[in-house]
Design a protein around this motif. Structure first.
Motif, PDB file in Angstrom:
ATOM      1  N   PHE A 504     -11.584  37.353 -16.347  1.00  0.00           N
ATOM      2  CA  PHE A 504     -11.445  36.278 -15.369  1.00  0.00           C
ATOM      3  C   PHE A 504     -10.080  36.309 -14.698  1.00  0.00           C
ATOM      4  CE2 PHE A 504     -10.241  34.553 -19.546  1.00  0.00           C
ATOM      5  CZ  PHE A 504      -8.981  34.017 -19.297  1.00  0.00           C
ATOM      6  N   ASP A 505     -10.060  35.809 -13.471  1.00  0.00           N
ATOM      7  CA  ASP A 505      -8.817  35.529 -12.775  1.00  0.00           C
ATOM      8  C   ASP A 505      -8.333  34.143 -13.181  1.00  0.00           C
ATOM      9  OD1 ASP A 505      -8.764  37.895 -11.308  1.00  0.00           O
ATOM     10  OD2 ASP A 505      -9.940  37.053  -9.663  1.00  0.00           O
ATOM     11  N   GLY A 507      -6.418  30.518 -12.477  1.00  0.00           N
ATOM     12  CA  GLY A 507      -6.470  29.618 -11.337  1.00  0.00           C
ATOM     13  C   GLY A 507      -7.849  29.444 -10.745  1.00  0.00           C
ATOM     14  N   THR A 508      -8.897  29.779 -11.492  1.00  0.00           N
ATOM     15  CA  THR A 508     -10.273  29.668 -11.012  1.00  0.00           C
ATOM     16  C   THR A 508     -11.103  28.892 -12.030  1.00  0.00           C
ATOM     17  OG1 THR A 508     -11.055  31.691 -12.087  1.00  0.00           O
ATOM     18  CG2 THR A 508     -10.050  31.919  -9.898  1.00  0.00           C
ATOM     19  N   SER A 509     -12.300  28.505 -11.624  1.00  0.00           N
ATOM     20  CA  SER A 509     -13.196  27.812 -12.553  1.00  0.00           C
ATOM     21  C   SER A 509     -13.630  28.726 -13.690  1.00  0.00           C
ATOM     22  CB  SER A 509     -14.419  27.285 -11.802  1.00  0.00           C
ATOM     23  OG  SER A 509     -15.121  28.347 -11.168  1.00  0.00           O
ATOM     24  N   GLU A 510     -13.613  30.053 -13.449  1.00  0.00           N
ATOM     25  CA  GLU A 510     -13.983  30.994 -14.514  1.00  0.00           C
ATOM     26  C   GLU A 510     -12.960  30.989 -15.650  1.00  0.00           C
ATOM     27  OE1 GLU A 510     -14.160  31.719 -11.280  1.00  0.00           O
ATOM     28  OE2 GLU A 510     -16.356  31.742 -11.154  1.00  0.00           O
ATOM     29  N   GLU A 511     -11.735  30.625 -15.343  1.00  0.00           N
ATOM     30  CA  GLU A 511     -10.697  30.568 -16.381  1.00  0.00           C
ATOM     31  C   GLU A 511     -10.865  29.369 -17.307  1.00  0.00           C
ATOM     32  OE1 GLU A 511      -5.793  30.177 -16.508  1.00  0.00           O
ATOM     33  OE2 GLU A 511      -6.965  29.120 -14.979  1.00  0.00           O
ATOM     34  N   THR A 512     -11.355  28.267 -16.762  1.00  0.00           N
ATOM     35  CA  THR A 512     -11.285  26.977 -17.451  1.00  0.00           C
ATOM     36  C   THR A 512     -11.883  26.975 -18.855  1.00  0.00           C
ATOM     37  OG1 THR A 512     -11.315  25.855 -15.301  1.00  0.00           O
ATOM     38  CG2 THR A 512     -11.839  24.531 -17.238  1.00  0.00           C
ATOM     39  N   PRO A 513     -13.080  27.530 -19.089  1.00  0.00           N
ATOM     40  CA  PRO A 513     -13.628  27.458 -20.443  1.00  0.00           C
ATOM     41  C   PRO A 513     -12.779  28.177 -21.495  1.00  0.00           C
ATOM     42  CG  PRO A 513     -15.344  27.998 -18.856  1.00  0.00           C
ATOM     43  CD  PRO A 513     -14.042  28.137 -18.147  1.00  0.00           C
TER      44      PRO A 513
END
Length: 630
Positions: A504-505, A507-513
């Protein structure tokens, strides 16, 4: 507290409305049959959102990290929350900020500017925001130290009132290069609020009235009833972007000066400005929209907070007029935010209508949280209902990396909070639902709470969710409904990510979990998360049960420290920058062997912090991957 004089002027003004504004009142069909908001739910949603906002408050520096004026507005929003709901839990944080941050600070310590003491700096508008915050604190506590500070700030701002240029107005900054809407809108509201709280005052009223007269004559309010940003060198409106906070401050200025004078024309102007904004001037499909909310744009840290300022003052106008037009609008904003701009972690984003794009994602941070919280507060009835019920989940966004065979278990806790009369215990019935093929145990139960008024009491309902090995990658909801008599309820959910890979990058929603603990870290966009000073951030990788070895690669730069842990408590440094690098010139992929840190449950924690915390250039991560072998 508001003085007796203020109450008298309000009554005078209301009489003026009835007598002098009857045609306008009829045109808006006052007090028709607009459906009122659900009071207990409105209180509960505001409480949940306020708690998320305050989780970003730094008690050591006594602010919200990385933004000085935004911190003032966030704290005033928390003041609005306490005043609106009666929940006074955050008064100590207000006082903590007042006592710790009223002194002088060098540039970069709390603000990019040097702070001159008494919450003032070269940015006059920044200083005025703090003045409004301390008046809010005075209203909440009655402590004159807050009002005295607001007077000092207003005197400081008045020193920049300059009739020799453009006939008046307060300069935006100490450099005296620009006169604009925000600085003068703040000045009018601040001085009018002071008048309405200082018995026998005439000085602040005269200053407020003069500033209003100048503002109206300046041309910043355009022919459409919208407020442009400021004046050009020829003292004409520059026609620049109509930001929602300028519109809101103009409404709030007129309204507070109306309270002081009872002049019906001021209330009429406040309504005209509000109508211009919400009847299409600043909305898209009925939702308040900043110019930078477009899917091909990104709002900066300032603009993230603008819409909430508009809602604060529209809420004030709605409370005064009870106009269905305004009440319906604030109800619509709050409903849209909760339905379309609200995630499982109860965070509220910058685009109230939702929507995201790869290069310009919908951003969630404490600034956007404070802004949207103002919309949620606007629908809380006055007085607020005593009884309310809320629920949250923890973790809100867990990750499951399934084993190749057998099930994987994840523990989720349903948090329940309630307010109400102390004489009436609350029995909250909990029902939890998992996706088809998953199991949850227990799926039903009760939490008994004993409220003690407007301050919430809390309980928990832990469950174990079993995720089958066949679960597909993607997001899956585990939802909970909490119900209590008489007729109050609240729903919450965990957004469980099932994933067989980590890539994941930041600063993105993909990072959050994967972000287990954000602490005071910040993100300024895609491929950007950094931790300065004593702050850090932690990723958790819950590798499958059969994992034998694991490794991770972080694209990282600046003055970083990377530590690994098998339990999130005991840490070992695995990578560190020993030189003082502040320009990103050491950006590189750092490969880390995670095998020694595989815990009993096969989870590994990675923590990124600052190698030289005194200079504020901590570790910045762009991209993260991790993989395993059996």
């Amino acid at each position: 507290m508001p003085t007796r004089r203020r109450l008298i002027t309000v009554l005078v003004g209301l009489v003026a409305v009835i007598i002098g504004l009857a045609p306008a009142a009829a045109a808006h069909a006052e007090r028709a049959d607009t459906k009122a908001a659900d009071g207990p739910t409105a209180v509960a949603r505001a409480r949940v959102a306020a708690d998320v906002l305050m989780s970003s408050y730094d008690p050591v520096k006594a602010w919200f990290p990385s933004s000085w004026w935004n911190s003032a507005v966030a704290l005033q929003t928390i003041g609005d929350y306490m005043q609106r709901t009666g929940d006074r839990r955050y008064l100590p944080q207000l006082d903590n900020t007042f006592e710790k941050d009223k002194g002088e600070f060098p540039a970069g310590e709390l603000s990019g500017d040097e702070l001159w003491g008494n919450f003032t700096s070269r940015a006059i508008d920044d200083s005025e925001w703090w003045g409004l915050t301390w008046i809010q604190a005075y209203d909440l506590t009655g402590d004159h130290k807050y009002l005295d500070m607001a007077v000092k700030i207003a005197e400081f701002a008045h020193d920049y009132w300059d009739p020799s240029t453009c006939g008046g107005g307060v300069w935006w900054s100490a450099e005296k290069t620009y006169k604009n809407a925000v600085t003068n809108g703040l000045f009018i509201r601040l001085t009018a609020e002071l008048h309405n709280r200082i018995p026998g005052d005439e000085r602040w009223l005269a200053r407020s009235q003069s500033a209003w007269d100048w503002f109206v004559a300046s041309g910043m309010i355009n022919s459409s009833g919208l407020v442009n940003d400021g004046l050009n060198d020829d003292c004409q409106s520059n026609g620049q972007t109509v930001w929602t906070y300028n519109q809101g401050l103009a409404i709030g200025s007129a309204l507070e000066l109306w309270r002081a004078t009872g002049d019906p024309q001021l209330l009429s102007t406040a309504r005209r400005l509000a109508d211009a904004a919400i009847d299409g001037g600043l909305t898209t499909d009925g939702v308040l929209t900043e110019a930078c909310d477009a899917l091909d744009r990104t709002c900066d840290d300032n603009a993230k907070q603008f819409k909430g300022i508009f809602l604060r003052y529209l809420m004030d106008l709605a409370d005064v007029t009870h106009a269905d037009h305004y009440q319906a609008f604030v109800i619509g904003q709050a409903a849209t935010i909760w339905e379309q701009d609200h995630d499982a972690a109860d965070r509220l984003g910058t685009r109230w209508a939702g929507g995201t794009s790869t290069e310009h994602p919908n951003v969630f941070d404490w600034r956007t949280q404070a802004s949207a919280l103002s919309a949620l507060l606007a629908v809380v009835p006055v007085p607020a209902p005593m009884r309310s019920l809320a629920a949250t989940t923890s973790p809100a966004q867990p990750v499951v990396m399934p084993a190749k065979s057998g099930a994987t278990k994840v523990r989720i806790t349903i948090g329940v909070s309630a307010t109400g009369p102390a004489s009436r215990p609350v029995t909250a019935r909990v029902r939890v639902k998992a996706p088809d093929g998953w199991t949850v145990s227990p799926s039903t139960g009760k939490v008994i709470l004993r409220p003690r008024g407007s301050e919430p009491v809390n309980g928990t309902f832990p469950v174990e969710v079993t995720v089958p090995a066949t679960a597909e990658d993607g997001h899956h909801d585990v939802s909970a409904m909490v119900v209590a008599d008489p007729g109050v309820s609240f729903s919450t959910r965990s957004d469980v990510l099932v994933s067989h890979k980590i890539d994941f990058d930041t600063g993105t929603s993909e990072e959050t979990p994967w972000l287990w603990d954000a602490d005071g870290s910040q993100s300024n966009g895609i491929q950007n998360r950094f931790a300065d000073g004593n702050h850090y951030f932690v990723y958790r990788f819950p590798f499958p049960a059969e994992t034998v070895t694991a490794r991770s690669t972080l694209t990282i730069d600046n003055e970083y420290v990377v530590e690994a842990s098998p339990d999130g408590e005991h840490w070992t440094i695995v990578s560190k920058e020993d030189q003082r690098v502040t320009d990103g010139s050491n950006k590189a992929d750092q490969a880390i062997d995670l095998t020694p840190y595989l815990g009993q449950d096969k989870a590994v924690y990675l923590r990124v912090s600052d190698a030289f915390p005194e200079d504020g250039w901590g570790g910045r991560v762009y991209h993260v991957t991790a993989d395993t072998t059996e």
